[in-house]
Motif scaffolding. Structure first.
Motif, mmCIF file in Angstrom:
data_model
loop_
_atom_site.group_PDB
_atom_site.id
_atom_site.type_symbol
_atom_site.label_atom_id
_atom_site.label_comp_id
_atom_site.label_asym_id
_atom_site.label_seq_id
_atom_site.Cartn_x
_atom_site.Cartn_y
_atom_site.Cartn_z
ATOM 1 N N TRP A 39 0.732 -1.260 0.006
ATOM 2 C CA TRP A 39 -0.066 -0.008 -0.080
ATOM 3 C C TRP A 39 0.836 1.350 -0.067
ATOM 4 N N TYR A 76 -5.519 -4.437 -0.906
ATOM 5 C CA TYR A 76 -6.553 -3.146 -0.671
ATOM 6 C C TYR A 76 -7.431 -3.172 -2.074
ATOM 7 N N SER A 79 -11.598 0.863 -4.470
ATOM 8 C CA SER A 79 -12.500 1.893 -3.724
ATOM 9 C C SER A 79 -11.425 2.393 -2.488
ATOM 10 N N THR A 80 -10.962 1.582 -1.864
ATOM 11 C CA THR A 80 -9.737 1.947 -0.776
ATOM 12 C C THR A 80 -8.735 3.092 -1.274
ATOM 13 N N GLN A 83 -10.333 6.317 -2.352
ATOM 14 C CA GLN A 83 -10.715 7.226 -1.349
ATOM 15 C C GLN A 83 -9.459 7.906 -0.753
ATOM 16 N N GLU A 84 -8.378 7.109 -0.766
ATOM 17 C CA GLU A 84 -7.166 7.631 -0.209
ATOM 18 C C GLU A 84 -6.606 8.869 -1.194
#
Length: 379
Positions: A39, A76, A79-80, A83-84
């Protein structure tokens, strides 16, 4: 100028080369990448490379296939990550970029509510895209990227000039003051452009109200587009009130309030456009503008009137408001957004119901009465 999009998907590139080739064109370049298993590393890559891209395309599920080059799966979701990226843009660590969702129907339906969908500027359903659709999506991706780039030149302290830049030429046009007020507040608040972009595209461009699309325009003029070779000649006469603000290159729209004004000024001072049926409207247009190749549209079988004004959300056919049932899909919108309707035919047959999400609760009794009428008629 070519706009550069980074496409992040966990599938191997050879499996989606067809999609990439279909979306690419002279004005649109697509660079493919598997998601980084880490990530932190993925975020670092995007921050460091942000000046080389104009937008990001994401698959919803990024954690199912192994990144062959780096030997691991991402932990991840798309969508995650979206958002970030929105959070980073608010914090000024990443430039504001359009984010496009490109995923399969099943993944989207199982994983998303409306809040999740709002992270994205555009949703493309991978398994429903056909070859004929690629030019449409090319124009949309280009128009969205162009709007983000143009937004960088906006002067947040000059609201009138910002409105002019966003909405295009509105001189001498009557624009709903409520729309201008909401859009002005977004400008004054100095939100990241993705919030303003979503508002313009979702609440102004893509919903009938202050703007109408070509189907609504044809319905209000009574014309069957497919059978009318002179349709393009007719709409060229309406060019002065065609929308030319953000996203207009991909979404053809006209200012709805100007159509009756144009009719009174250029066609007939004595007759109100909405009071005429489709044949009457077309006959007048043919005579006034010498457009012999215009054909009036016809009403659906169970409808009573061809005084068309809206478009059925189930069939995409024109209907008169009197023949329409209000849908649940049109509820809870801004005040300038028109109510959505389906025809009697579509309501009874539940035609394309996923598009209109059922009827407004206020229509339940009326539908029951119509169902009883047609049940008796069949006996």
């Amino acid at each position: 100028m070519a706009y550069n999009f980074l496409y992040i998907d966990d599938e191997q590139q050879e499996k989606i080369d067809g999609t990439i080739s279909g979306l690419k064109c002279d004005e649109l370049n697509i660079t493919f990448s598997n998601p980084d298993p880490s990530w932190d590393e993925q975020i670092k890559i995007l921050i460091e490379g942000q000046n080389e891209i104009d937008g990001i395309i994401l698959d919803l599920r990024l954690q199912e296939e192994v990144n062959q080059a780096k030997g691991g799966k991402a932990n991840y979701r798309g969508s995650t990550l979206a958002q970030e990226l929105r959070t980073l843009s608010k914090e000024k660590l990443l430039k504001d970029l359009p984010i496009i969702l490109l995923s399969a129907t099943e993944q989207i339906d199982k994983s998303f509510d409306s809040t999740g969908i709002d992270l994205f500027d555009l949703r493309i359903v991978k398994d429903q895209v056909q070859e004929k659709d690629y030019p449409i999506f090319q124009r949309k991706l280009i128009a969205i990227a162009k709007a983000y780039i143009n937004a960088k030149d906006l002067d947040t302290d000059n609201v009138p000039e910002n409105l002019k830049s966003m909405l295009g030429n509105t001189k001498d046009l009557q624009i709903d003051f409520r729309l201008l007020d909401v859009l002005s507040q977004l400008i004054i608040a100095k939100h990241p452009f993705h919030q303003t972009s979503k508002f313009i595209l979702k609440e102004i461009v893509c919903k009938p109200g202050v703007l109408i699309n070509e189907r609504y325009l044809a319905a209000r003029l009574g014309v069957n587009i497919a059978d009318s070779p002179d349709w393009e000649k007719l709409i060229n006469l309406l060019d002065y009130f065609r929308y030319n603000g953000f996203f207009h290159d991909a979404w053809k729209r006209w200012w709805a309030s100007e159509l009756p004004v144009w009719w009174k000024k250029n066609v007939s001072k004595e007759t109100d456009l909405q009071s005429l049926n489709a044949k009457q409207r077309v006959d007048i247009l043919k005579e006034i503008f010498q457009l012999a190749n215009l054909v009036p549209d016809i009403k659906l079988p169970k409808c009573s009137s061809s005084n068309f004004w809206v478009v059925c959300q189930g069939t995409s056919k024109p209907i008169a408001i009197i023949d329409g049932f209000r849908t649940a899909g049109g509820l809870h919108s801004y005040p300038w957004v028109e109510q959505h309707y389906v025809s009697i035919d579509a309501a009874l047959e539940r035609t394309n119901i996923l598009a209109w999400k059922g009827l407004s609760p206020l229509e339940k009794e009326r539908l029951e009465q119509v169902q009883k009428f047609y049940t008796r008629e069949r006996k």
